[in-house]
Design an enzyme around this catalytic site. Sequence first.
Site, PDB file in Angstrom:
ATOM      1  N   SER A  92      -5.692 -18.963  -4.702  1.00  0.00           N
ATOM      2  CA  SER A  92      -5.273 -20.439  -5.837  1.00  0.00           C
ATOM      3  C   SER A  92      -5.251 -19.977  -6.941  1.00  0.00           C
ATOM      4  CB  SER A  92      -6.622 -21.502  -5.071  1.00  0.00           C
ATOM      5  OG  SER A  92      -7.125 -22.490  -6.231  1.00  0.00           O
ATOM      6  N   TYR A 133     -16.377 -21.937  -4.130  1.00  0.00           N
ATOM      7  CA  TYR A 133     -14.694 -21.388  -4.174  1.00  0.00           C
ATOM      8  C   TYR A 133     -14.040 -20.433  -5.261  1.00  0.00           C
ATOM      9  CZ  TYR A 133      -9.779 -23.028  -2.937  1.00  0.00           C
ATOM     10  OH  TYR A 133      -8.890 -23.005  -2.759  1.00  0.00           O
TER      11      TYR A 133
HETATM   12  N1  LIG Z   1      -3.967 -27.617  -1.946  1.00  0.00           N
HETATM   13  C1  LIG Z   1      -4.286 -26.799  -2.807  1.00  0.00           C
HETATM   14  O1  LIG Z   1      -4.138 -27.990  -3.803  1.00  0.00           O
HETATM   15  C2  LIG Z   1      -4.449 -25.686  -2.981  1.00  0.00           C
HETATM   16  C3  LIG Z   1      -3.652 -25.071  -3.740  1.00  0.00           C
HETATM   17  C4  LIG Z   1      -4.853 -23.037  -4.366  1.00  0.00           C
HETATM   18  C5  LIG Z   1      -4.843 -23.275  -2.965  1.00  0.00           C
HETATM   19  N2  LIG Z   1      -5.352 -23.444  -1.901  1.00  0.00           N
HETATM   20  C6  LIG Z   1      -5.626 -23.045  -0.278  1.00  0.00           C
HETATM   21  O2  LIG Z   1      -4.241 -23.060   0.512  1.00  0.00           O
HETATM   22  C7  LIG Z   1      -4.914 -22.494   1.628  1.00  0.00           C
HETATM   23  C8  LIG Z   1      -4.887 -23.795   2.653  1.00  0.00           C
HETATM   24  O3  LIG Z   1      -5.286 -25.128   2.296  1.00  0.00           O
HETATM   25  P1  LIG Z   1      -4.560 -26.286   2.136  1.00  0.00           P
HETATM   26  O4  LIG Z   1      -4.490 -26.831   0.994  1.00  0.00           O
HETATM   27  O5  LIG Z   1      -3.561 -26.791   3.538  1.00  0.00           O
HETATM   28  O6  LIG Z   1      -6.102 -26.981   2.433  1.00  0.00           O
HETATM   29  P2  LIG Z   1      -5.880 -27.870   4.754  1.00  0.00           P
HETATM   30  O7  LIG Z   1      -4.371 -28.922   4.580  1.00  0.00           O
HETATM   31  O8  LIG Z   1      -6.947 -28.342   4.744  1.00  0.00           O
HETATM   32  O9  LIG Z   1      -5.185 -26.800   5.466  1.00  0.00           O
HETATM   33  C9  LIG Z   1      -6.627 -25.453   5.874  1.00  0.00           C
HETATM   34  C10 LIG Z   1      -6.658 -24.992   6.810  1.00  0.00           C
HETATM   35  O10 LIG Z   1      -7.018 -23.354   7.012  1.00  0.00           O
HETATM   36  C11 LIG Z   1      -7.733 -24.252   8.608  1.00  0.00           C
HETATM   37  N3  LIG Z   1      -8.649 -23.734   8.787  1.00  0.00           N
HETATM   38  C12 LIG Z   1      -9.912 -23.561   8.373  1.00  0.00           C
HETATM   39  N4  LIG Z   1     -11.061 -23.453   8.594  1.00  0.00           N
HETATM   40  C13 LIG Z   1     -10.637 -22.355   9.763  1.00  0.00           C
HETATM   41  C14 LIG Z   1     -11.275 -21.697  10.335  1.00  0.00           C
HETATM   42  N5  LIG Z   1     -12.361 -21.689  10.799  1.00  0.00           N
HETATM   43  N6  LIG Z   1     -10.328 -20.904  10.843  1.00  0.00           N
HETATM   44  C15 LIG Z   1      -9.169 -21.028  11.465  1.00  0.00           C
HETATM   45  N7  LIG Z   1      -8.471 -21.739  10.686  1.00  0.00           N
HETATM   46  C16 LIG Z   1      -9.547 -22.659   9.383  1.00  0.00           C
HETATM   47  C17 LIG Z   1      -7.533 -25.868   8.935  1.00  0.00           C
HETATM   48  O11 LIG Z   1      -6.730 -25.392  10.611  1.00  0.00           O
HETATM   49  P3  LIG Z   1      -8.206 -26.137  11.504  1.00  0.00           P
HETATM   50  O12 LIG Z   1      -9.131 -26.931  10.596  1.00  0.00           O
HETATM   51  O13 LIG Z   1      -7.398 -26.528  12.188  1.00  0.00           O
HETATM   52  O14 LIG Z   1      -8.990 -24.359  11.640  1.00  0.00           O
HETATM   53  C18 LIG Z   1      -5.980 -25.528   8.390  1.00  0.00           C
HETATM   54  O15 LIG Z   1      -5.070 -25.590   8.989  1.00  0.00           O
HETATM   55  C19 LIG Z   1      -6.243 -22.179   1.851  1.00  0.00           C
HETATM   56  O16 LIG Z   1      -6.938 -21.070   1.982  1.00  0.00           O
HETATM   57  C20 LIG Z   1      -6.458 -22.958   0.240  1.00  0.00           C
HETATM   58  O17 LIG Z   1      -7.776 -22.539  -0.633  1.00  0.00           O
HETATM   59  C21 LIG Z   1      -4.934 -24.834  -2.147  1.00  0.00           C
END
Ligand SMILES: NC(=O)c1ccc[n+]([C@@H]2O[C@H](COP(=O)([O-])OP(=O)(O)OC[C@H]3O[C@@H](n4cnc5c(N)ncnc54)[C@H](OP(=O)(O)O)[C@@H]3O)[C@@H](O)[C@H]2O)c1
Length: 253
Positions: free
Chosen positions: A151, A164
């Site tokens: 991130s 975070y």
């Molecule tokens: N969106 C942004 O702005 C952004 C920016 C920088 C970095 N990121 C990073 O991108 C990554 C994906 O996040 P996202 O933005 O796509 O958010 P998201 O839509 O909430 O997706 C998060 C994913 O992580 C999974 N997850 C959470 N806990 C888990 C567990 N215990 N075991 C297995 N899977 C788990 C969730 O699936 P289940 O709940 O079905 O398990 C979901 O598929 C994260 O690492 C986040 O920190 C996001």
Amino acid sequence: MTTTTNEDPNHRVVAITGASSGIGAAIAACLARAGHHVLAGARRLDRLEDLVADCSQAAAAAGGSITAYRLDVTDRHDVGRFVDAAVDRHGRVDVMVNNAGLMPLSRLDALLVDEWDRMIDVNVKGLLYGIAAALPVFRAQGAGHFITTASVGAHEVVPTAAVYCGTKFAAWAITEGLRLESDPSIRVTTITPGVVTSELADTITDVVAAEAMRTYRANAIDPDAIARAVRYAITEPADVDVNEIIVRPTRQR
Ligand SMILES: NC(=O)c1ccc[n+]([C@@H]2O[C@H](COP(=O)([O-])OP(=O)(O)OC[C@H]3O[C@@H](n4cnc5c(N)ncnc54)[C@H](OP(=O)(O)O)[C@@H]3O)[C@@H](O)[C@H]2O)c1
């Protein structure tokens, strides 16, 4: 069937954690539709099955496939079984995308200690378990590619994001250490998104942090922008290691 990352750049076997929504789902869809073999892992199997239903036909037409796998990255053995399942199905794993994460933001003085624990368990220990599961397989194959979704929070800290950002600094450092320790047969890429449309902010329970996020996330870009960056990194020639890609909305400074 044993091929290596060098042999068939259009048909990699890719295991992705956190593939049920947001960035992980976009990576899974993009790679499957491009003809790669995707194992999509997360806890919400229903969401993964919807993703498989959406992508299977296009994946097959491109020579690829997509399979759903129920996975909790906080369970080390579960992550091991996830990687084993990819090997059982396809004979190898070429790419391990450690993407699962959550972001329940709050100020430290709110003392939401259980949420700190969950972030550390998923964002840091989940990444480590992914490395522990795939590294021996990559070594035995003589090839493999790790992708970590970090991130911009791995490079800067803002109020309410201390924990975070701490987990994302850790993810960045662990991934960089992995790169430095790896021999040239193993590639390591950190994908560093800015603000991207997803369900990430849904994990925020703190009212003040949730309100601040609403304004911040107004500039979010489509998660396919991150998926395209991953597709680029994994299809570069074997002697090219894309170390880090930072992808931000143009409006995010
Ligand atoms: N969106 C942004 O702005 C952004 C920016 C920088 C970095 N990121 C990073 O991108 C990554 C994906 O996040 P996202 O933005 O796509 O958010 P998201 O839509 O909430 O997706 C998060 C994913 O992580 C999974 N997850 C959470 N806990 C888990 C567990 N215990 N075991 C297995 N899977 C788990 C969730 O699936 P289940 O709940 O079905 O398990 C979901 O598929 C994260 O690492 C986040 O920190 C996001």
